[in-house]
Scaffold this motif. Structure first.
Motif, PDB file in Angstrom:
ATOM      1  N   UNK A  89       0.947  -1.181   0.040  1.00 17.67           N
ATOM      2  CA  UNK A  89       0.291  -0.011   0.051  1.00 17.67           C
ATOM      3  C   UNK A  89       0.708   1.189  -0.184  1.00 17.67           C
ATOM      4  N   UNK A  90       1.761   0.773   0.827  1.00 15.14           N
ATOM      5  CA  UNK A  90       2.872   2.377   0.974  1.00 15.14           C
ATOM      6  C   UNK A  90       3.182   2.794  -0.167  1.00 15.14           C
ATOM      7  N   UNK A  91       4.145   1.591  -0.719  1.00 19.70           N
ATOM      8  CA  UNK A  91       4.958   1.673  -2.053  1.00 19.70           C
ATOM      9  C   UNK A  91       4.001   1.905  -3.189  1.00 19.70           C
ATOM     10  N   UNK A  92       2.574   1.639  -3.348  1.00 20.09           N
ATOM     11  CA  UNK A  92       2.042   1.929  -4.375  1.00 20.09           C
ATOM     12  C   UNK A  92       0.990   3.357  -3.583  1.00 20.09           C
ATOM     13  N   UNK A  93       1.055   4.046  -3.018  1.00 20.23           N
ATOM     14  CA  UNK A  93       0.944   5.517  -2.266  1.00 20.23           C
ATOM     15  C   UNK A  93       1.931   6.764  -2.935  1.00 20.23           C
ATOM     16  N   UNK A  94       2.744   5.777  -2.449  1.00 22.95           N
ATOM     17  CA  UNK A  94       4.093   6.990  -2.771  1.00 22.95           C
ATOM     18  C   UNK A  94       4.159   7.547  -4.121  1.00 22.95           C
ATOM     19  N   UNK A  95       4.470   5.677  -4.840  1.00 17.71           N
ATOM     20  CA  UNK A  95       4.718   6.038  -6.203  1.00 17.71           C
ATOM     21  C   UNK A  95       3.056   6.793  -7.830  1.00 17.71           C
ATOM     22  N   UNK A  96       2.535   6.500  -6.151  1.00 15.82           N
ATOM     23  CA  UNK A  96       0.790   7.422  -7.327  1.00 15.82           C
ATOM     24  C   UNK A  96       0.895   9.159  -7.039  1.00 15.82           C
ATOM     25  N   UNK A  97       1.566   9.259  -5.904  1.00 12.88           N
ATOM     26  CA  UNK A  97       1.625  10.873  -5.696  1.00 12.88           C
ATOM     27  C   UNK A  97       2.557  11.263  -6.227  1.00 12.88           C
ATOM     28  N   UNK A  98       4.476  10.107  -6.021  1.00  8.11           N
ATOM     29  CA  UNK A  98       5.111  10.736  -7.395  1.00  8.11           C
ATOM     30  C   UNK A  98       4.526  11.131  -8.579  1.00  8.11           C
ATOM     31  N   UNK A  99       3.821   9.935  -9.376  1.00  6.46           N
ATOM     32  CA  UNK A  99       3.277  11.001 -11.049  1.00  6.46           C
ATOM     33  C   UNK A  99       2.313  12.005 -10.814  1.00  6.46           C
ATOM     34  N   UNK A 100       1.566  11.983  -9.932  1.00  2.84           N
ATOM     35  CA  UNK A 100       0.562  13.227  -9.982  1.00  2.84           C
ATOM     36  C   UNK A 100       1.507  14.445  -9.507  1.00  2.84           C
ATOM     37  N   UNK A 130       4.144  19.311 -12.376  1.00  3.45           N
ATOM     38  CA  UNK A 130       5.269  20.146 -12.356  1.00  3.45           C
ATOM     39  C   UNK A 130       5.862  20.306 -11.559  1.00  3.45           C
ATOM     40  N   UNK A 131       5.723  19.738 -10.342  1.00  4.17           N
ATOM     41  CA  UNK A 131       6.513  19.621  -8.816  1.00  4.17           C
ATOM     42  C   UNK A 131       7.611  18.247  -8.346  1.00  4.17           C
ATOM     43  N   UNK A 132       8.938  18.819  -8.521  1.00  2.00           N
ATOM     44  CA  UNK A 132       9.884  17.592  -8.303  1.00  2.00           C
ATOM     45  C   UNK A 132       9.540  16.816  -6.457  1.00  2.00           C
ATOM     46  N   UNK A 133      10.351  15.798  -6.581  1.00  2.00           N
ATOM     47  CA  UNK A 133      10.212  15.338  -4.780  1.00  2.00           C
ATOM     48  C   UNK A 133      11.325  16.494  -4.315  1.00  2.00           C
ATOM     49  N   UNK A 134      12.606  16.664  -4.939  1.00  2.00           N
ATOM     50  CA  UNK A 134      13.940  17.079  -4.391  1.00  2.00           C
ATOM     51  C   UNK A 134      13.546  17.496  -3.825  1.00  2.00           C
TER      52      UNK A 134
END
Lengths: 111, 186
Positions: free
Chosen positions: B166-177, B182-186
């Motif tokens: 769940x956590x991995x999938x949530x992180x992937x989805x959030x990163x994509x969104x 137009x935002x980066x996660x750095x």
């Protein structure tokens, strides 16, 4: 580190940073309040209706009962059948809360 | 110490002290679960949910047949009830702005960078709201409430590996969104 892993690390760090906030706790005395309230509230989210809602509901019930009786009479049904079909829901509506109240007086009722 | 099932049996035979003991044992966790569903803007509602869960459990205890753990049963009631409450309160004005709460942990560089960070944090909070309920709950339990994977799994009634996915999938989805906005996660 692959690109995917680095992205994962980035979002993980971002979540850790942005979601950090004060952790809420239950107030002192919460458990006692719950135990106290058990005796007061009836189950399944039931709430007694206020006066205006009761009047509105009773008026609606009465009008629909009379309308049903007129319509059924115009269709040639006897008064016995009309009484049964219109009064049965009324009897059920009155007896169900009484039955429920009697059931909650059993061994699991709150003291 | 008596087990939950022993306390439930005592409660089913009308012992109110057993109920008090069960409330003491599980109230904090039920509250954590409720708050993880409702989010930090609705803490008072989570408290109400926790209370109503125990009232529901008290009224439904006669129908509890001991199939599975009592804790799993009560956590399931809590999760479902919190989701129902959330669907009612989500359009109400929150008690505290989520971005304000986030601000506690945000570092303070220059004003431009600060505004940018605040914007991204707001976007992230919005993205989290679009995730499935169980993902949101897992994220809040893990990242905000500091619950280890084991506790998160117990509260959500799933195996630990499922929480990890769940956590991995949530992180992937959030990163994509976020990337789409137009935002980066750095």
């Amino acid at each position: 580190m692959t690109e995917m892993e680095s992205r994962e690390t980035g979002i993980d760090a971002l979540l850790r940073r942005t979601m950090a906030a004060q952790i809420p706790h239950l107030p002192a005395g919460f458990d006692e309040r719950v135990v106290r309230n058990v005796g007061r509230k009836p189950g399944r989210g039931w709430r007694p209706l206020d006066r205006s809602s009761r009047l509105l509901l009773a008026g609606y019930g009465f009008v629909s009962m009379v309308t049903s009786a007129i319509v059924m009479r115009s269709q040639g049904l006897g008064w016995l059948a009309i009484s049964c079909t219109t009064l049965t829901p009324l009897v059920l509506a009155v007896t169900r809360p009484l039955w429920r109240a009697a059931r909650t007086q059993g061994p699991h009722a709150a003291s | 110490m008596e087990s939950d099932s022993e306390l439930v049996a005592r409660m089913q035979s009308g012992d109110q002290e057993a109920f008090t003991e069960l409330v003491c044992r599980h109230s904090a966790r039920v509250f954590r679960l409720a708050v993880s569903v409702l989010g930090k803007e609705f803490v008072p509602e989570a408290e109400d949910v926790a209370q109503e869960v125990f009232l529901k459990a008290h009224h439904a205890i006669a129908s509890y047949r001991g199939q599975g753990e009592f804790s799993s049963w009560i956590y399931r009631i809590a999760f479902n009830h919190a989701v129902n409450v959330k669907s009612r309160v989500r359009f109400r004005r929150p008690h505290a702005d989520e971005t304000l709460l986030h601000g506690i942990a945000t570092p303070r560089p220059g004003p431009e960078r600060q505004a940018e960070t605040a914007q991204r944090d707001r976007a992230l909070a919005e993205c989290i709201q679009t995730l499935p309920e169980v993902y949101q709950s897992a994220l809040r339990l893990y990242y905000w409430l500091g619950a280890p994977v084991g506790e998160t799994a117990e509260l959500l009634g799933v195996p630990e590996n499922t929480v990890k996915s769940y956590l991995r999938r949530a992180r992937q989805l959030l990163e994509g969104m976020l990337r789409e906005r137009g935002y980066s996660c750095d």
